[in-house]
Design an enzyme around this catalytic site. Sequence first.
Site, PDB file in Angstrom:
ATOM      1  N   GLY A 209       0.971  -1.332   0.149  1.00 54.86           N
ATOM      2  CA  GLY A 209      -0.209   0.211  -0.287  1.00 54.86           C
ATOM      3  C   GLY A 209       0.642   0.778   0.527  1.00 54.86           C
ATOM      4  O   GLY A 209       2.177   1.221   0.179  1.00 54.86           O
ATOM      5  N   PRO A 211       2.557   4.788   1.298  1.00 56.15           N
ATOM      6  CA  PRO A 211       3.406   5.692   2.526  1.00 56.15           C
ATOM      7  C   PRO A 211       2.497   5.776   3.469  1.00 56.15           C
ATOM      8  O   PRO A 211       1.334   6.749   3.067  1.00 56.15           O
ATOM      9  CB  PRO A 211       4.499   6.215   1.751  1.00 56.15           C
ATOM     10  CG  PRO A 211       4.506   6.267   0.432  1.00 56.15           C
ATOM     11  CD  PRO A 211       2.999   5.786  -0.494  1.00 56.15           C
ATOM     12  N   THR A 213      -0.160   4.137   4.957  1.00 57.90           N
ATOM     13  CA  THR A 213      -0.682   4.065   5.645  1.00 57.90           C
ATOM     14  C   THR A 213      -1.077   2.503   6.586  1.00 57.90           C
ATOM     15  O   THR A 213      -2.264   2.331   6.569  1.00 57.90           O
ATOM     16  CB  THR A 213      -1.589   3.403   4.108  1.00 57.90           C
ATOM     17  OG1 THR A 213      -0.963   2.237   3.399  1.00 57.90           O
ATOM     18  CG2 THR A 213      -2.025   4.422   2.890  1.00 57.90           C
ATOM     19  N   LYS A 215       1.039   0.317   7.179  1.00 53.71           N
ATOM     20  CA  LYS A 215       1.552  -1.046   7.089  1.00 53.71           C
ATOM     21  C   LYS A 215       2.726  -1.548   8.322  1.00 53.71           C
ATOM     22  O   LYS A 215       2.359  -2.560   8.912  1.00 53.71           O
ATOM     23  CB  LYS A 215       2.747  -1.163   5.943  1.00 53.71           C
ATOM     24  CG  LYS A 215       1.298  -0.958   4.627  1.00 53.71           C
ATOM     25  CD  LYS A 215       2.204  -1.202   3.820  1.00 53.71           C
ATOM     26  CE  LYS A 215       3.604   0.092   3.376  1.00 53.71           C
ATOM     27  NZ  LYS A 215       3.571   1.238   3.721  1.00 53.71           N
ATOM     28  N   HIS A 431     -18.433  11.127 -13.584  1.00 58.00           N
ATOM     29  CA  HIS A 431     -16.958   9.700 -14.063  1.00 58.00           C
ATOM     30  C   HIS A 431     -17.263   8.697 -14.286  1.00 58.00           C
ATOM     31  O   HIS A 431     -16.843   7.681 -14.860  1.00 58.00           O
ATOM     32  CB  HIS A 431     -16.052  10.684 -13.889  1.00 58.00           C
ATOM     33  CG  HIS A 431     -14.964   9.717 -15.210  1.00 58.00           C
ATOM     34  ND1 HIS A 431     -14.551   9.925 -16.260  1.00 58.00           N
ATOM     35  CD2 HIS A 431     -13.877   8.584 -15.260  1.00 58.00           C
ATOM     36  CE1 HIS A 431     -13.107   9.442 -17.013  1.00 58.00           C
ATOM     37  NE2 HIS A 431     -13.415   8.391 -16.007  1.00 58.00           N
ATOM     38  N   GLU A 432     -16.930   8.096 -12.654  1.00 62.85           N
ATOM     39  CA  GLU A 432     -16.868   6.497 -12.678  1.00 62.85           C
ATOM     40  C   GLU A 432     -18.764   5.747 -12.822  1.00 62.85           C
ATOM     41  O   GLU A 432     -18.353   5.401 -13.564  1.00 62.85           O
ATOM     42  CB  GLU A 432     -16.392   5.975 -11.279  1.00 62.85           C
ATOM     43  CG  GLU A 432     -15.446   6.453 -11.069  1.00 62.85           C
ATOM     44  CD  GLU A 432     -13.828   6.626 -11.467  1.00 62.85           C
ATOM     45  OE1 GLU A 432     -14.530   4.905 -12.529  1.00 62.85           O
ATOM     46  OE2 GLU A 432     -13.011   7.201 -12.079  1.00 62.85           O
TER      47      GLU A 432
HETATM   48  P1  ADP Z   1       3.477   2.522   6.284  1.00 62.12           P
HETATM   49  O1  ADP Z   1       4.513   2.174   7.207  1.00 62.12           O
HETATM   50  O2  ADP Z   1       2.378   2.220   5.703  1.00 62.12           O
HETATM   51  O3  ADP Z   1       4.696   3.464   5.883  1.00 62.12           O
HETATM   52  P2  ADP Z   1       3.150   3.747   9.005  1.00 62.12           P
HETATM   53  O4  ADP Z   1       2.310   1.881   9.987  1.00 62.12           O
HETATM   54  O5  ADP Z   1       5.007   3.550   9.956  1.00 62.12           O
HETATM   55  O6  ADP Z   1       2.496   3.608   7.873  1.00 62.12           O
HETATM   56  O7  ADP Z   1       2.463   4.608   9.577  1.00 62.12           O
HETATM   57  C1  ADP Z   1       3.133   5.954  10.478  1.00 62.12           C
HETATM   58  C2  ADP Z   1       1.939   6.386  11.492  1.00 62.12           C
HETATM   59  O8  ADP Z   1       0.685   6.875  10.510  1.00 62.12           O
HETATM   60  C3  ADP Z   1       1.513   5.515  12.089  1.00 62.12           C
HETATM   61  O9  ADP Z   1       2.586   5.163  13.260  1.00 62.12           O
HETATM   62  C4  ADP Z   1       0.379   5.827  12.724  1.00 62.12           C
HETATM   63  O10 ADP Z   1       0.238   6.410  13.752  1.00 62.12           O
HETATM   64  C5  ADP Z   1      -0.183   6.473  11.682  1.00 62.12           C
HETATM   65  N1  ADP Z   1      -1.320   5.701  11.018  1.00 62.12           N
HETATM   66  C6  ADP Z   1      -0.952   5.095   9.701  1.00 62.12           C
HETATM   67  N2  ADP Z   1      -2.140   4.608   9.906  1.00 62.12           N
HETATM   68  C7  ADP Z   1      -2.890   3.987  10.259  1.00 62.12           C
HETATM   69  C8  ADP Z   1      -4.250   3.739  11.269  1.00 62.12           C
HETATM   70  N3  ADP Z   1      -4.933   2.743  10.171  1.00 62.12           N
HETATM   71  N4  ADP Z   1      -4.257   3.731  12.166  1.00 62.12           N
HETATM   72  C9  ADP Z   1      -3.985   4.465  12.910  1.00 62.12           C
HETATM   73  N5  ADP Z   1      -3.299   5.371  12.960  1.00 62.12           N
HETATM   74  C10 ADP Z   1      -2.365   5.245  11.822  1.00 62.12           C
HETATM   75 ZN    ZN Z   2     -12.245   6.698 -16.216  1.00 59.35          ZN
END
Ligand code: ADP
Ligand code: ZN
Length: 609
Positions: A209, A211, A213, A215, A431-432
């Site tokens: 996914g 950055p 989000t 992970k 559009h969608e």
């Molecule tokens: P990635 O590894 O996908 O780049 P991170 O896991 O490092 O992202 O997320 C960075 C910060 O953003 C987390 O420490 C948290 O504070 C916040 N965050 C991101 N997604 C969520 C979520 N779904 N729920 C709560 N906090 C989130």
């Molecule tokens: Zn389209």
Amino acid sequence: MQKPANKKPFIFYYLIVLAVVIVLNIIVSSVFGTKTKEVSYSDFVQLTNDNQVAIVEVQEDQIAFALKSDTDGNNNVSEVYVTGRMDDPDLMERLETHGVDYTKTIPTRPSWLMSLLSFFGPIIILVVLGTFLINRMTKKMGGGMGNAMSFGKSNAKIYVQATDGIKFKDVAGEDEAKEALTEIVDFLHNPGKYAEIGASMPKGALLVGPPGTGKTLLAKAVAGEANVPFFSISGSEFVEMFVGMGAAKVRDLFKQANDKAPCIVFIDEIDTIGKKRDGSGFSGNDEREQTLNQLLTEMDGFDGRKGVIILAATNRPESLDKALLRPGRFDRRIPVELPDLAGREAILRVHGRKVKLDSTVDFKAIARATAGASGAELANIVNEAALRAVRNDRKVVSQGDLEESVEVVIAGYQRKNAVISPREKQIVAYHEIGHALVAAKQTESAPVHKITIVPRTSGALGYTMQVDEEEKALMTKEEAFNKVATLTGGRAAEELIFGTFTTGASNDIEQATKIARAMVTRFGMSKNFDMMALETVNNPYLSADTSLTCSDESAGKVDEEVLSIIRSAHEKAIEILKGNMQKLNELSQYLLEQETITGEEFMEILNRE
Ligand code: ADP
Ligand code: ZN
Ligand code: MG
């Protein structure tokens, strides 16, 4: 949050030894070192006259002298006498008469520490340097020198659940990802249940996914829930200066993991080592390739039932080597998408728990204003708001703070086109729905699965996902044509509703043209060319790698044919939408509110009345 293994640094012991040496030196030198004694000027004159003085050193404001009796064979003096300088015109003459040497400085006995240092200093330096070098070397070799020198262990940090404490409840939204990971947690809790039936868990799961989000957060939550050791290492940590070191690190990591099973190994940003290998052989990136190969070997080598589960995260799945994705390795792919409206609100709430909020705060409104924001950005928005409240000397965060920080944070990513204005959002929604309606109103079209106007980091502002009921290997002429019509449906809706077009259809145009062209040149689906091949495929894996095999004249005609297919498909789409204007409006409005709707919701509204 992460706890590095508790290793007392080397330097710590040297510091203790140094302190002891200094204290000893003070004690010993007060007993054996050169002592200083103050005497009166008349005593000095007396001692000179008695021929007892050996050396005199006239200094700026005093006179230092040593007695013959205190001077040993090396002329090192055990006691120095000092006396204040007097206005004494006879001084030089007196010294001359009594044979006192006043040209030298008094040779004091070197302190105990100095003599020790001059002897042991070089040895100490050599030892320190040597240890340092060996330390580095074993590190590079992945600790291959046995237990006596185990500084070289890989840098994988061990997370301890108790001190870390991130649970699934700290991850808001992302329900699908959490569900997929729950099974892994369950396996780590009761491996017996799975062993009984003969099932083994997938060895690896890949979190994919954009950055920010969550992970990394999800991986930590899995460890928190499963209550097992958590080895975490970032892909870039494997990339070493020397060939072979990264591979050694991988080996070491898996050895540690095997000893600690059941446990989780988490490789963050795996794309740094897992990039596609190019077959050229001159890649100059042997190191990365070796590391990747070692990783593949290790993943094949260990027994999935032992309870070592490998999680990895990446935001560039398309760049990963195919070998990593094949079954038996990272065969589970867990998408971690940008949050939709409800997801954003939930994330804001999770982070809102940590700050004091007043009654004006309305997270739903903030969530609405932040389409396209990632979890990390939302967390940042809450924090910025709290900082703003502090700056203004307030004790609680207000809605005003949040709104202000939305702007501050969004300005950062507006440039990336991820956040779209309400007007644009409306256009995207129509559009969608245009695509979806055209697809739904044609018989030979795959059913709509999901429609979303949550922007992708790929640049798409929304998409309509169609999923065939069964896998199809063949496509009829009608299906191909309907596909082109569906692709033109987005633009058709824009035309009908807004009376103008946007650039939003560029990808549709590209795809529609590709299909129409293939219909003419490769599939023999046009009137004029019958079954004549007009194009050859050079590489079956690269769909774009084709070349025309016809005359220039035919090429011109091909273009005409392609155009006429697209034109009639476009007209068909407009007709379909004209006949369903009311549904187009209703559905677009609903999508605008929900941001993501399922195929069932779509069909339900479409078939109402
Ligand atoms: P990635 O590894 O996908 O780049 P991170 O896991 O490092 O992202 O997320 C960075 C910060 O953003 C987390 O420490 C948290 O504070 C916040 N965050 C991101 N997604 C969520 C979520 N779904 N729920 C709560 N906090 C989130
Ligand atoms: Zn389209
Ligand atoms: Mg991360």
